[in-house]
Design an enzyme around this catalytic site. Structure first.
Site, PDB file in Angstrom:
ATOM      1  N   GLY A 116       0.829  -1.211   0.000  1.00 60.79           N
ATOM      2  CA  GLY A 116       0.000   0.000   0.000  1.00 60.79           C
ATOM      3  C   GLY A 116       0.857   1.252   0.000  1.00 60.79           C
ATOM      4  O   GLY A 116       2.092   1.181  -0.016  1.00 60.79           O
ATOM      5  N   LEU A 122       1.411   3.695   2.347  1.00 64.04           N
ATOM      6  CA  LEU A 122       2.293   3.863   3.501  1.00 64.04           C
ATOM      7  C   LEU A 122       3.289   2.715   3.586  1.00 64.04           C
ATOM      8  O   LEU A 122       4.478   2.927   3.864  1.00 64.04           O
ATOM      9  CB  LEU A 122       1.453   3.934   4.791  1.00 64.04           C
ATOM     10  CG  LEU A 122       2.252   4.072   6.071  1.00 64.04           C
ATOM     11  CD1 LEU A 122       3.066   5.361   6.076  1.00 64.04           C
ATOM     12  CD2 LEU A 122       1.338   4.022   7.295  1.00 64.04           C
ATOM     13  N   ALA A 177      -5.371  -2.433   5.539  1.00 68.52           N
ATOM     14  CA  ALA A 177      -6.693  -1.957   5.948  1.00 68.52           C
ATOM     15  C   ALA A 177      -7.663  -2.105   4.798  1.00 68.52           C
ATOM     16  O   ALA A 177      -7.270  -2.163   3.640  1.00 68.52           O
ATOM     17  CB  ALA A 177      -6.620  -0.484   6.360  1.00 68.52           C
ATOM     18  N   LYS A 210     -12.615   0.859  12.343  1.00 70.91           N
ATOM     19  CA  LYS A 210     -11.255   1.320  12.653  1.00 70.91           C
ATOM     20  C   LYS A 210     -11.122   1.642  14.148  1.00 70.91           C
ATOM     21  O   LYS A 210     -10.093   1.354  14.757  1.00 70.91           O
ATOM     22  CB  LYS A 210     -10.898   2.559  11.813  1.00 70.91           C
ATOM     23  CG  LYS A 210     -10.686   2.293  10.337  1.00 70.91           C
ATOM     24  CD  LYS A 210      -9.489   1.385  10.034  1.00 70.91           C
ATOM     25  CE  LYS A 210      -8.152   2.063  10.226  1.00 70.91           C
ATOM     26  NZ  LYS A 210      -7.032   1.194   9.781  1.00 70.91           N
ATOM     27  N   TYR A 237     -16.818   2.053   8.166  1.00 69.07           N
ATOM     28  CA  TYR A 237     -15.344   2.139   8.117  1.00 69.07           C
ATOM     29  C   TYR A 237     -14.810   2.687   9.439  1.00 69.07           C
ATOM     30  O   TYR A 237     -13.942   2.075  10.075  1.00 69.07           O
ATOM     31  CB  TYR A 237     -14.907   3.038   6.956  1.00 69.07           C
ATOM     32  CG  TYR A 237     -13.437   3.424   7.021  1.00 69.07           C
ATOM     33  CD1 TYR A 237     -12.441   2.464   6.887  1.00 69.07           C
ATOM     34  CD2 TYR A 237     -13.055   4.744   7.242  1.00 69.07           C
ATOM     35  CE1 TYR A 237     -11.088   2.809   6.966  1.00 69.07           C
ATOM     36  CE2 TYR A 237     -11.710   5.101   7.312  1.00 69.07           C
ATOM     37  CZ  TYR A 237     -10.737   4.130   7.179  1.00 69.07           C
ATOM     38  OH  TYR A 237      -9.407   4.472   7.263  1.00 69.07           O
ATOM     39  N   ASP A 293      -2.356 -12.495   4.042  1.00 70.33           N
ATOM     40  CA  ASP A 293      -3.686 -11.927   4.284  1.00 70.33           C
ATOM     41  C   ASP A 293      -3.848 -11.893   5.802  1.00 70.33           C
ATOM     42  O   ASP A 293      -3.839 -12.948   6.453  1.00 70.33           O
ATOM     43  CB  ASP A 293      -4.742 -12.836   3.630  1.00 70.33           C
ATOM     44  CG  ASP A 293      -6.159 -12.313   3.835  1.00 70.33           C
ATOM     45  OD1 ASP A 293      -6.404 -11.602   4.841  1.00 70.33           O
ATOM     46  OD2 ASP A 293      -7.013 -12.628   2.998  1.00 70.33           O
TER      47      ASP A 293
END
Ligand SMILES: NC(=O)c1ccc[n+]([C@@H]2O[C@H](COP(=O)([O-])OP(=O)(O)OC[C@H]3O[C@@H](n4cnc5c(N)ncnc54)[C@H](OP(=O)(O)O)[C@@H]3O)[C@@H](O)[C@H]2O)c1
Length: 300
Positions: free
Chosen positions: A13, A15, A62, A131, A127, A38
């Protein structure tokens, strides 16, 4: 660095890519993209811990497409909360430390001042709720965990393969449209993942634990952010400010998504540079900066 061996999840990803690149020369890094690991696969996770014996685990994985999360509730909690608990369990059992990323969306955004780490979260979407649950899972099951909330990420890696980041998507739109429109009532601090990666490494190296807000500094609306992108790219286009659509099935996003970085200040971490400077650095690195600005020579 005192970080030791590092396991990065979600390493392909935005980051994850920058973190991997910055850590690479300084310590031993095992970087797993989703194809290799995963995080919802408990057996694969246990095997990755066994294989890499990490001192630090940075979870950059994420499920964060806000609109899709709203429809796929189970998967949101599976990736953003349950898997984080398993990561924290594994870390606690292995004597490793979990570093987990979260979001400014945990706040309702109803008030005008920036949100500090001690303000009460009030998530308004699947979402954001998943989180927030992930934050609690990390902090409850790994006593040495560090949870970092950030906002508006863009970077050179990762999302480029999936239709790009916000800047590249807006520039793409500008090529095919006469004008753009963008919400002017949602505020945030856009954050360059390269800067965030550096700040994360500093925080981890300093042994920071608990909850931390980390973004570039300053704030803007998505409209101002879009105008800055166009200006830096030398694209002449009207960007029309519009209000956020509320109700009628739209997923709620905080109007005020600005994070105050009180804990980072108290820990004397080096503040990240202003968002506009970070954006210019990204645009230059991505080859998107208009020619007369590249190399630092700004022609006005
Ligand atoms: N992007 C933002 O604006 C923003 C704002 C605030 C906070 N954050 C948080 O910051 C963190 C990093 O975000 P980012 O922008 O770097 O995200 P990103 O570029 O989308 O990277 C996330 C990575 O996680 C992978 N992933 C998804 N499900 C997975 C699974 N089950 N197992 C392993 N990997 C999985 C994704 O793979 P696929 O591409 O194959 O799905 C993707 O490579 C996330 O925790 C996010 O919630 C992001």
């Amino acid at each position: 660095l005192t970080i030791g061996r590092v396991l990065i999840t979600g390493a392909s990803g935005q980051l994850g890519c920058d973190l991997r690149a910055q850590l690479g020369d300084n310590c031993e890094v095992a970087a797993f993209g989703r194809q290799q690991l995963d995080i919802t696969d408990d057996e694969a996770l246990a095997a990755a811990f066994e294989q890499t014996r990490p001192d630090t685990v940075v979870n950059c994985a994420a499920f964060h497409n806000v609109d899709v999360c709203e429809r796929e509730v189970d998967r949101s909690f599976e990736v953003n909360a349950r898997a984080v608990k398993r990561l924290a369990d594994n870390c606690a059992a292995a004597g490793a430390r979990l570093v987990h990323l979260s979001t400014n969306y945990v706040f309702s955004g109803d008030r005008t001042e920036p949100y500090t780490e001690t303000d009460l979260p009030m998530p308004r979407s699947v979402y954001a709720i998943s989180k927030l649950a992930g934050e609690h899972a990390a902090l409850a099951y790994d006593p040495r965990a560090l949870v970092v909330r950030t906002a508006g990420l863009y970077g050179l890696g990762g999302s480029a393969s999936k239709g790009g980041n916000f800047a590249t998507r807006m520039l793409e739109r500008a090529r095919s449209q006469d004008s753009l429109q963008m919400v002017a009532d949602q505020r945030l601090t856009p954050t360059y993942t390269n800067d965030l990666a550096g700040a994360l490494i500093e925080a981890i190296d300093r042994g920071t634990t608990g909850l931390l807000h980390l973004t570039n500094s300053g704030e803007c609306s998505w409209h101002e952010f879009t105008e800055a992108i166009m200006e830096l790219a030398g694209v002449q286009i009207e960007v029309r400010p519009v209000p956020t659509k509320q109700g009628t099935g739209a997923v709620a996003r905080p109007l005020n998504g600005v994070l105050a970085q009180r804990a980072a200040g108290a820990a004397e971490l080096i503040p990240l540079r202003p968002w506009r400077d970070a954006l210019a650095a990204y645009m230059e690195a991505a080859g998107l900066l208009v020619a007369e600005r590249a190399g630092g020579a700004v022609i006005t």
